[in-house]
Design an enzyme around this catalytic site. Structure first.
Site, PDB file in Angstrom:
ATOM      1  N   HIS A  96       0.863  -1.188   0.000  1.00  0.00           N
ATOM      2  CA  HIS A  96       0.000   0.000   0.000  1.00  0.00           C
ATOM      3  C   HIS A  96       0.898   1.237   0.000  1.00  0.00           C
ATOM      4  O   HIS A  96       0.442   2.350  -0.156  1.00  0.00           O
ATOM      5  CB  HIS A  96      -0.868   0.058   1.254  1.00  0.00           C
ATOM      6  CG  HIS A  96      -1.809  -1.095   1.408  1.00  0.00           C
ATOM      7  ND1 HIS A  96      -2.661  -1.509   0.413  1.00  0.00           N
ATOM      8  CD2 HIS A  96      -2.054  -1.917   2.456  1.00  0.00           C
ATOM      9  CE1 HIS A  96      -3.377  -2.539   0.859  1.00  0.00           C
ATOM     10  NE2 HIS A  96      -3.022  -2.808   2.085  1.00  0.00           N
ATOM     11  N   LYS A 216     -16.077 -18.456  -0.628  1.00  0.00           N
ATOM     12  CA  LYS A 216     -14.950 -19.384  -0.509  1.00  0.00           C
ATOM     13  C   LYS A 216     -13.798 -18.735   0.281  1.00  0.00           C
ATOM     14  O   LYS A 216     -13.203 -19.356   1.156  1.00  0.00           O
ATOM     15  CB  LYS A 216     -14.490 -19.748  -1.922  1.00  0.00           C
ATOM     16  CG  LYS A 216     -13.657 -20.971  -2.029  1.00  0.00           C
ATOM     17  CD  LYS A 216     -14.521 -22.174  -2.242  1.00  0.00           C
ATOM     18  CE  LYS A 216     -13.706 -23.432  -2.027  1.00  0.00           C
ATOM     19  NZ  LYS A 216     -14.303 -24.583  -2.642  1.00  0.00           N
TER      20      LYS A 216
END
Ligand code: A3P
Length: 279
Positions: A96, A216
């Protein structure tokens, strides 16, 4: 360098306290086959990382179920250069960190970059929930206070607009839009594969859609939480896979705050893109 509001400030950028040793992040030697996944937090980084890892590792879903953090080198906490140098090729990096904290060679044509972008309103809602679960620097303000911080460029790694603008204009960059992944996953994943030099068959793309679905990935949430670093930073009730939708912002924004973000997009962001705000 200094601290403000409990955060580190370096070169005018607000950084989480866990981000340190930035000299490492700037000074390692790049290889031609390095791949970077960069993003502003809460834009869909984890989802993209999972896809990129699978695509570059022959869709090895079983392998991906081991701790993802170990396989993708997260640059923000300051990784010693020998660890970076010893990693197998192709190295996958995630950050980031704003561009100025990364090696200068990332700007060259030969290095592949993927930049994850999400509409800033949903990104802020996701950020709000995330900041409230921080152990240090817990955010105790209201949602409108976060919007004000965003407008001033004072959220982590901010300003958001210069983060976006600096990465999207780099050569050899694939911009992956969170809303595209939701609305047209097939096309988007196929293009991501092509960018990574893999011609994915239709059934492979379908497989990728299924094994990176929100449901999932949420089932595997514990693998993100089991990381020891995690408990130093986040409260145990942090929900990492929270909603995974487009449009949750409508439950948080009033008109004034919504206009503030629109104004940031119009006036401060140079990159021209029509963000998708509706599901
Ligand atoms: P929400 O908080 O809106 O649910 P990051 O990985 O950059 O921190 O981004 C986190 C956001 O991406 C969270 O958004 C999270 O739920 C969402 N996300 C993570 N995996 C996802 C998936 N497989 N499908 C859709 N959204 C996902």
């Amino acid at each position: 360098e200094g601290t403000k509001n409990g955060m580190k400030v370096r070169d005018g950028i607000f950084l989480p306290n866990g981000v340190r040793n930035l000299s490492y992040s700037k000074c390692f030697k790049l290889r031609d086959d390095d791949i970077f996944v960069s993003s502003f937090p809460k834009s869909g980084t984890t989802w993209t990382n999972e896809l990129v890892w699978l695509i570059t590792h022959n869709l090895d879903y079983e392998g991906s179920q081991n701790n993802l953090e170990k396989k993708i080198i997260w640059l923000d906490p300051g990784i010693p250069t020998n660890v970076i140098d010893d990693a197998d090729s192709p190295r996958l990096f995630k950050n980031h960190l704003p561009l100025q904290f990364l090696p200068d060679d990332i700007r060259t044509e030969k290095i592949k970059k993927i930049y994850v972008l999400r509409n800033p309103k949903d990104m802020l809602v996701s950020t709000f929930h995330f900041y409230r679960k921080l152990v240090k620097d817990e955010f105790i303000g209201e949602f409108k206070d976060l919007v004000n911080l965003f407008e001033e460029g004072k959220t982590w790694y901010g300003p958001w607009w210069s983060h976006v603008d600096s990465f999207v204009e780099l050569p050899n960059t694939f911009i992956i839009v969170y809303e595209d992944l939701i609305k047209k996953p097939f096309e988007t994943i196929k293009c991501l594969g092509e960018f990574l030099g893999k011609k994915l068959s239709d059934s492979q793309v379908q497989f990728l859609i299924e094994c990176t679905s929100f449901k999932k990935m949420k089932e595997g949430e514990s693998k993100f939480k089991s990381d020891a670093k995690h408990s130093n930073f986040f409260k145990s009730d942090l929900v990492f896979f929270r909603k995974g939708e487009i449009g949750d912002w409508k439950n948080y924004f009033d008109e004034e705050n919504s206009r503030k973000v629109d104004a940031v997009v119009e006036k401060k962001l140079k990159f021209k893109i029509n963000f998708i705000y509706e599901n």
